[in-house]
Enzyme design. Structure first.
Site, short mmCIF file in Angstrom:
data_model
loop_
_atom_site.label_atom_id
_atom_site.label_comp_id
_atom_site.label_asym_id
_atom_site.label_seq_id
_atom_site.Cartn_x
_atom_site.Cartn_y
_atom_site.Cartn_z
N ASP A 197 0.86 -1.19 0.00
CA ASP A 197 0.00 0.00 0.00
C ASP A 197 0.89 1.23 0.00
OD1 ASP A 197 -2.45 -1.35 0.05
OD2 ASP A 197 -2.42 -1.52 2.23
N ASP A 216 -6.86 -1.30 -4.87
CA ASP A 216 -7.97 -0.99 -3.96
C ASP A 216 -8.88 0.08 -4.56
OD1 ASP A 216 -6.73 -2.68 -2.10
OD2 ASP A 216 -5.72 -1.02 -1.09
#
Length: 154
Positions: free
Chosen positions: A117, A133
Site C-alpha cells: 500500500d 484498492d
C-alpha cells in the site's frame, strides 16, 4: 457480448494490473517501509506499507482465506463480465475495474504474502491504499450505480 467489447474490458483490467504493479514496483524500489513522500502537498502522499490483511488490515495474516476469496471473486466477476445477459457498459466497466484490482492485490499476496500500500490522502483521515484498492472501489460504485438506477431499464 461481442468479442471486441470482451477484449476492451480485459484491456481495462490489464491496465489496472499494470498501473498497480508498476507503482508498487516503483515504491518498493525507491522507498523504505514507512517512508513518506509528498506528491501533491495537502492532498496526496506516498507512504510505503506492507499489509498482510484486507481493508483496514482485518484478518491479518490469513493468506489462505485471501487466496480463496480472490479466486472465488475472480470467478464471479469473470462469469458476470462474459455473461451475455449483462451487457451494460457501466456494469461491465465496473466489473473490469474490480477484476483488475482483485488480480493486482492477488499477485502481491501470491508473490509477497502481503499487499503493498502507498497512497495516502492527506486531506482526510483514511487508511493507506493502492491502485488495486481504488479500482475495486470505483468498480463497485459503478456496478451499484448500474444496479440501482439502470438495471430495470435493460
Amino acid at each position: 457480448m461481442k468479442r471486441a467489447k470482451q477484449v476492451l474490458y480485459l484491456v481495462i483490467s490489464l491496465l489496472v494490473v499494470i498501473a498497480d504493479q508498476g507503482l508498487k514496483n516503483y515504491i518498493v524500489t525507491n522507498f523504505k517501509i514507512g517512508d513518506e513522500h509528498t506528491v501533491i502537498p495537502g492532498i496526496l502522499s506516498f507512504t510505503y506499507l506492507q499489509n498482510d490483511g484486507a481493508a483496514w488490515n482485518i484478518f491479518s495474516g490469513q493468506m489462505i482465506l485471501f487466496y480463496l476469496i480472490s479466486i472465488a471473486a475472480i470467478a464471479v466477476v469473470v462469469y458476470y463480465l462474459f455473461n451475455p445477459k449483462y451487457k451494460n457498459w457501466l456494469f461491465d466497466t465496473g466489473l473490469a475495474l474490480v477484476l483488475g484490482g482483485i488480480i493486482g492485490n492477488f499477485i502481491d499476496r501470491l508473490h509477497l504474502k502481503y499487499v503493498i500500500d502507498m497512497l495516502q490522502l492527506d486531506f482526510v483521515q483514511f487508511n493507506i491504499f493502492n491502485i488495486a484498492d481504488s479500482a475495486i472501489t470505483v468498480g463497485i460504485v459503478l456496478v451499484f450505480i448500474y444496479l440501482i438506477f439502470m438495471s430495470e431499464k435493460d
